[in-house]
Design a protein around this motif. Sequence first.
Motif, PDB file in Angstrom:
ATOM      1  N   LEU A   1     -11.308  48.387-130.012  1.00  0.00           N
ATOM      2  CA  LEU A   1      -9.899  48.421-130.372  1.00  0.00           C
ATOM      3  C   LEU A   1      -9.403  46.995-130.632  1.00  0.00           C
ATOM      4  N   THR A   2      -8.300  46.879-131.309  1.00  0.00           N
ATOM      5  CA  THR A   2      -7.673  45.571-131.441  1.00  0.00           C
ATOM      6  C   THR A   2      -6.874  45.277-130.178  1.00  0.00           C
ATOM      7  N   TYR A   3      -6.553  44.012-129.993  1.00  0.00           N
ATOM      8  CA  TYR A   3      -5.735  43.620-128.837  1.00  0.00           C
ATOM      9  C   TYR A   3      -4.417  44.392-128.851  1.00  0.00           C
ATOM     10  N   GLU A   4      -3.816  44.511-130.041  1.00  0.00           N
ATOM     11  CA  GLU A   4      -2.536  45.201-130.163  1.00  0.00           C
ATOM     12  C   GLU A   4      -2.666  46.684-129.827  1.00  0.00           C
ATOM     13  N   GLU A   5      -3.775  47.318-130.203  1.00  0.00           N
ATOM     14  CA  GLU A   5      -3.987  48.729-129.874  1.00  0.00           C
ATOM     15  C   GLU A   5      -4.125  48.928-128.363  1.00  0.00           C
ATOM     16  N   ILE A   6      -4.815  48.005-127.708  1.00  0.00           N
ATOM     17  CA  ILE A   6      -4.948  48.092-126.252  1.00  0.00           C
ATOM     18  C   ILE A   6      -3.578  47.954-125.597  1.00  0.00           C
TER      19      ILE A   6
END
Length: 206
Positions: free
Chosen positions: A33-38
């Motif tokens: 996942l991307t940092y933003e998705e996490i």
Amino acid sequence: MSALTDALDRILCWLEDHEDLDFARFESLQPGLTYEEIEEKVIDLLPFHLPKEVYELYQWGNGAWVGEKYWARFFEDYVFLSLESALVKYCDLTAINKEDDSCVIIIKSNWNLQWFPIFEDINGRGYYVVVINEVQNETTPILQISFEEIYDPYIIYPTLTKMMLAETECYEAGIYSNKSYGEGQDIRSKYQEIPLRIWRVEQTDF
């Protein structure tokens, strides 16, 4: 590249080269996942912050695909939980912990709000958990939690990185492919703090 990501990549390469392993295969693991998705997934569900090591883990890969847990036992019989599955487990265990029911006394005695599960045994009776805190930490101790009996939890590894370095060495030494499980403890002990320390609820300085 960090030591954690390098160790994870080495495990993935090993799995790609050993498709005959009967409990793990690289196709069963989701991309990261991307940092933003996490952030979006955890911000409203967790009362504490995930350590940066855990962000790095889920940016590398998002655990097992749904329905693939029997082929995504990352080591021994422990399945790498997707972040979504880990959040569900955390919320379920936290809800049980608040129930006034003597039937769940072992779970209540063996669960703490500062623990977040990232690996679950295939029978759903034990977990490897990371420690979450009010302040986001760089690293996290790893605890092995079992719901088979009441006991004081030990810090199995001082960091997630050391745990993955140990498992990388186990894979590359042929521990799992040759089923030489006894040799695995010799490798793991190099990355552990011996004697193992009991985790205390007041330990928030990691």
